[in-house]
Design an enzyme around this catalytic site. Structure first.
Site, short mmCIF file in Angstrom:
data_model
loop_
_atom_site.label_atom_id
_atom_site.label_comp_id
_atom_site.label_asym_id
_atom_site.label_seq_id
_atom_site.Cartn_x
_atom_site.Cartn_y
_atom_site.Cartn_z
N PRO A 2 63.58 66.08 85.47
CG PRO A 2 63.72 67.87 84.81
CD PRO A 2 64.10 66.96 85.52
CD GLU A 3 60.47 61.00 83.65
OE1 GLU A 3 60.55 59.64 82.17
OE2 GLU A 3 61.10 59.73 84.70
#
Length: 297
Positions: A2-3
């Site tokens: 996840p960014e």
DNA sequence: AAGTGAACCTGAAGGC
DNA sequence: TGCCTTCAGGTTCACT
């Protein structure tokens, strides 16, 4: 996984099950993820009301009624599943009976049951195969983990003037600098590659070139600021990117991965009109960089 | 100060 | 089928 866009997607998925709800029960199935869970973690959460679910960069913030905050990071492979509990098909009785009949999946580490004032209950499960994620309580505010973070990529503060200000005089390559959370907080490997391609800038270019000699923004600063803001906003709108197993909290895929121009596209033709370059994969400070050597200068 | 590589951990994919 | 290597969306720490 996840960014920032993926974490924001998770935040939006958790909100209906958490904001305004009370934590009825909680199970923690191991002692630690990347860090040990906080002491008396369950005791401090069960019975608490969650005021809201916030986000700072890639961190989720559960603001509790009792003036405490839970800080959650998803690491590389963390995800949440949220499902409404249908008591007709799954009677609860005393809520502690609930987990006894729950079918855990592999790497499910934390489970919560919440109840909204209207009575609707939710099951919220944190799954993280690699366990690079963590959950902490913010005993000191702001938590040291959040103190060093730079600006949000989507806020109003990220513009050409700010980029030239924070990068003036530095020789760090753009790729490394944009991944450094102390400057801009929330970008990761995918969106840095995509933003650099959109702005036509080489990942090797020294960040100092975003400023002129007198410290004003150079002609490269505004296109980069615009590209960062655009790619992050578009990815959030798309529900993030689904690679491998990333899903939204309701199980749906994000779909921004269909709009990657360079990430994981080594050997393919650059899609910029009239460019004709071939996307390359190289390694910078231990991470893959995908870029077009022809149009990124 | 800045840059690199390793470490943390599991799983998927590809080569043989 | 299995075995081995490489790689993965993140961050921190130890070293040159």
């Amino acid at each position: 996984m996840p960014e920032l866009p993926e974490v924001e997607t998770v935040r939006r998925g958790l909100a209906p099950a958490m904001e305004g709800a009370t934590i009825l029960d909680m199970v923690v199935r191991r002692a630690n993820l990347r860090f040990p869970f906080p002491p008396r973690f369950q005791d401090r959460l069960i019975g608490q009301k969650i005021l809201d679910v916030g986000r700072r960069a890639k961190y989720l913030l559960w603001h509790l009624d009792g003036d405490e905050t839970v800080i959650v990071h998803l690491g590389m492979s963390g995800s949440f599943r949220v499902s409404a509990i249908n008591e007709r098909t799954k009677p609860l009785g005393a809520h502690q009976h609930y987990f006894a009949q729950t079918a855990y999946e592999k790497h499910d580490h934390v489970m919560l049951v919440t109840k909204q004032p209207g009575g609707q209950k939710f099951e919220i499960t944190y799954n993280d195969p690699r366990r690079f994620g963590f959950m902490l309580m913010e005993d000191v505010r702001p938590h040291p983990m959040l103190q060093k973070l730079g600006v949000e990529p989507t806020g109003n503060r990220l513009d050409a003037a700010l980029l030239s200000e924070i990068f003036a005089g530095k020789s760090t390559p753009l790729k490394a600098a944009l991944l450094d959370q102390r400057y801009i907080a929330g970008l990761g490997n995918i969106y840095v590659c995509e933003a650099l391609w959109r702005s036509g800038l080489s990942p090797f270019r020294a960040v100092g070139s975003l400023a002129t000699k007198n410290g004003k923004p150079s002609r490269y600063a505004a296109p980069l600021a615009d590209a960062i803001r655009a790619v992050i906003s578009e990815a959030i709108d798309a529900g993030g990117s689904s690679l491998q197993d990333h899903r939204q909290t309701d199980g749906k895929m994000g779909y921004f991965q269909h709009r990657f121009a360079v990430y994981d596209k080594a050997g393919q033709a650059c899609i910029k009109q009239g460019c004709g370059g071939i996307i390359e994969r190289i390694v910078q400070s231990g991470r893959s960089t995908f870029y077009c050597p022809r149009c990124q200068r």
